[in-house]
Design a protein around this motif. Sequence first.
Motif, PDB file in Angstrom:
ATOM      1  N   ILE A 291       0.839  -1.204   0.000  1.00 54.17           N
ATOM      2  CA  ILE A 291       0.000   0.000   0.000  1.00 54.17           C
ATOM      3  C   ILE A 291       0.874   1.254   0.000  1.00 54.17           C
ATOM      4  O   ILE A 291       0.628   2.184  -0.750  1.00 54.17           O
ATOM      5  CB  ILE A 291      -0.938   0.006   1.238  1.00 54.17           C
ATOM      6  CG1 ILE A 291      -1.823  -1.234   1.226  1.00 54.17           C
ATOM      7  CG2 ILE A 291      -1.772   1.288   1.264  1.00 54.17           C
ATOM      8  CD1 ILE A 291      -2.554  -1.473   2.531  1.00 54.17           C
ATOM      9  N   HIS A 292       1.884   1.265   0.866  1.00 56.52           N
ATOM     10  CA  HIS A 292       2.825   2.385   0.879  1.00 56.52           C
ATOM     11  C   HIS A 292       4.210   1.890   1.285  1.00 56.52           C
ATOM     12  O   HIS A 292       4.352   1.267   2.332  1.00 56.52           O
ATOM     13  CB  HIS A 292       2.352   3.481   1.845  1.00 56.52           C
ATOM     14  CG  HIS A 292       2.972   4.805   1.523  1.00 56.52           C
ATOM     15  ND1 HIS A 292       4.296   5.086   1.763  1.00 56.52           N
ATOM     16  CD2 HIS A 292       2.465   5.912   0.926  1.00 56.52           C
ATOM     17  CE1 HIS A 292       4.569   6.307   1.352  1.00 56.52           C
ATOM     18  NE2 HIS A 292       3.475   6.841   0.823  1.00 56.52           N
ATOM     19  N   PRO A 293       5.232   2.184   0.436  1.00 58.43           N
ATOM     20  CA  PRO A 293       6.569   1.628   0.703  1.00 58.43           C
ATOM     21  C   PRO A 293       7.218   2.161   1.987  1.00 58.43           C
ATOM     22  O   PRO A 293       8.060   1.470   2.572  1.00 58.43           O
ATOM     23  CB  PRO A 293       7.387   2.032  -0.526  1.00 58.43           C
ATOM     24  CG  PRO A 293       6.626   3.146  -1.173  1.00 58.43           C
ATOM     25  CD  PRO A 293       5.183   2.929  -0.829  1.00 58.43           C
ATOM     26  N   ALA A 294       6.832   3.366   2.420  1.00 58.30           N
ATOM     27  CA  ALA A 294       7.496   3.949   3.592  1.00 58.30           C
ATOM     28  C   ALA A 294       6.881   3.435   4.898  1.00 58.30           C
ATOM     29  O   ALA A 294       6.597   4.200   5.815  1.00 58.30           O
ATOM     30  CB  ALA A 294       7.426   5.463   3.535  1.00 58.30           C
ATOM     31  N   THR A 295       6.636   2.155   4.954  1.00 55.23           N
ATOM     32  CA  THR A 295       6.085   1.558   6.172  1.00 55.23           C
ATOM     33  C   THR A 295       6.937   0.350   6.541  1.00 55.23           C
ATOM     34  O   THR A 295       7.623  -0.209   5.682  1.00 55.23           O
ATOM     35  CB  THR A 295       4.633   1.088   5.952  1.00 55.23           C
ATOM     36  OG1 THR A 295       4.617   0.134   4.888  1.00 55.23           O
ATOM     37  CG2 THR A 295       3.705   2.246   5.611  1.00 55.23           C
ATOM     38  N   SER A 296       6.910  -0.012   7.799  1.00 55.83           N
ATOM     39  CA  SER A 296       7.724  -1.162   8.222  1.00 55.83           C
ATOM     40  C   SER A 296       7.303  -1.639   9.607  1.00 55.83           C
ATOM     41  O   SER A 296       6.487  -0.995  10.282  1.00 55.83           O
ATOM     42  CB  SER A 296       9.206  -0.780   8.252  1.00 55.83           C
ATOM     43  OG  SER A 296       9.407   0.242   9.206  1.00 55.83           O
ATOM     44  N   ILE A 297       7.874  -2.762  10.016  1.00 53.32           N
ATOM     45  CA  ILE A 297       7.658  -3.281  11.375  1.00 53.32           C
ATOM     46  C   ILE A 297       9.024  -3.594  11.963  1.00 53.32           C
ATOM     47  O   ILE A 297       9.826  -4.278  11.329  1.00 53.32           O
ATOM     48  CB  ILE A 297       6.810  -4.573  11.357  1.00 53.32           C
ATOM     49  CG1 ILE A 297       5.468  -4.334  10.661  1.00 53.32           C
ATOM     50  CG2 ILE A 297       6.607  -5.090  12.778  1.00 53.32           C
ATOM     51  CD1 ILE A 297       4.606  -5.579  10.539  1.00 53.32           C
ATOM     52  N   THR A 298       9.285  -3.063  13.144  1.00 51.24           N
ATOM     53  CA  THR A 298      10.533  -3.430  13.822  1.00 51.24           C
ATOM     54  C   THR A 298      10.202  -4.246  15.068  1.00 51.24           C
ATOM     55  O   THR A 298       9.233  -3.960  15.784  1.00 51.24           O
ATOM     56  CB  THR A 298      11.362  -2.190  14.224  1.00 51.24           C
ATOM     57  OG1 THR A 298      10.501  -1.264  14.887  1.00 51.24           O
ATOM     58  CG2 THR A 298      11.969  -1.505  13.020  1.00 51.24           C
ATOM     59  N   VAL A 299      10.995  -5.263  15.285  1.00 44.06           N
ATOM     60  CA  VAL A 299      10.795  -6.165  16.426  1.00 44.06           C
ATOM     61  C   VAL A 299      12.083  -6.201  17.227  1.00 44.06           C
ATOM     62  O   VAL A 299      13.139  -6.499  16.687  1.00 44.06           O
ATOM     63  CB  VAL A 299      10.451  -7.594  15.946  1.00 44.06           C
ATOM     64  CG1 VAL A 299      10.350  -8.549  17.129  1.00 44.06           C
ATOM     65  CG2 VAL A 299       9.153  -7.586  15.152  1.00 44.06           C
ATOM     66  N   GLU A 300      11.986  -5.835  18.501  1.00 40.45           N
ATOM     67  CA  GLU A 300      13.179  -5.856  19.349  1.00 40.45           C
ATOM     68  C   GLU A 300      12.964  -6.784  20.527  1.00 40.45           C
ATOM     69  O   GLU A 300      12.053  -6.599  21.328  1.00 40.45           O
ATOM     70  CB  GLU A 300      13.459  -4.454  19.892  1.00 40.45           C
ATOM     71  CG  GLU A 300      14.326  -3.639  18.978  1.00 40.45           C
ATOM     72  CD  GLU A 300      14.581  -2.254  19.520  1.00 40.45           C
ATOM     73  OE1 GLU A 300      14.534  -2.082  20.754  1.00 40.45           O
ATOM     74  OE2 GLU A 300      14.805  -1.353  18.698  1.00 40.45           O
TER      75      GLU A 300
END
Length: 388
Positions: A291-300
């Motif tokens: 849908i939009h490339p400037a998205t993400s998920i970070t997992v710490e």
Amino acid sequence: MSTDLTARQIMEKLVSFPTVSRDSNLALVNWVENYLDGFGIRSHRVMNDEGTKASIFAHIGPEIEGGVVLSGHTDVVPVDGQDWDTDPWQVVEKDARLYGRGTCDMKGFDALALAAVPLALARGIKRPLQIALSRDEETGCIGAPQMIDEMLAVLPKASAAIIGEPSMMKAVTAHKGGTGFNTHIHGYEVHSSLLHTGVSAIMFGAKLIEWANQMNAANMARKPTDLAAIFDPPYTTVHIGTISGGTAANITAKDCEFSVDLRCVPGESAQDWETAYLAKVAEVQAEMQAIHPATSITVEPYYDVPALQAETGGEAEAIARAITGDNGRHVVSYGTEAGQFQERGYSAVVCGPGDIAQAHQPNEYLAIEQLKAGEQFIERLIDHLCEE
Ligand SMILES: [Zn+2]
């Protein structure tokens, strides 16, 4: 320093240091160092990177391998927002109970271990007694691995470790492992009327939360293995404990953060669970980026505590059973440092005074009868270490 402090007196001293995990524990560590020094016992510190906290350990008796480690932690959980009837940093006796933060979890046991030192010296133990007091246990057993590695580097290796977390002096031979991840969904903000062009961090985060629900349902439905069957519940659980995100009802949320807490039964690896979770994360992230490339998920990862696996013919269990006369089968679902000792080649068992139900509570207490049972345990342990 007085050389004849009782376990209760030592506990009173230890409780007087407000060693909440977020704060320094060095005043307590200094005191322990001086105490041991008073008996001519050299102690070793293992500092955290910031130099604000330390674990401390020591070796008593002959410089040989074998013998027993008594392991406790120096930190306690906060008292913020809790309704205490007494000063949490002072031991107060009431109704045959000793009230104070950490009396049960687990400065009572720390005190028993320290009170064992003059006894061990006077009796001339033939096998070593080691004392290991860690930092940052309550924030995910962060301090112990480094401490144990250092013990292995500088001391003869003990063979058995007794972790004195509250177990009502029963021998606990297995516990679940735990691992946690902070998950941050980075969405894309638009007016909610244009939902199809935005990426709601909350709505995509919900897909990961739904994964947790599905895993719990699937785990619950499966027949438990023999290793798992003794636990309550007899399966691995996935829990979301906190969540935050979003700024307004009519804006697709740019951020959503939540904590994922896994409690794994022995026989299942936290690593495998992490892999499964990260696969789901990758799948959801791909949907977001379509849908939009400037998205993400970070997992710490924020903690990872290995399970304590039941041993066959384990030395630590044998010692705890011989001393307590307890032959029941006990397992717990809370995590301890026992799995970290076991991972590094020690036989390990959890056995300590007090009831876990009192841990972390306002008006935490240790029953005097439990402290006495702990003193008896230590005396018999010293007898055991006097045998060839
Ligand atoms: Zn504890």
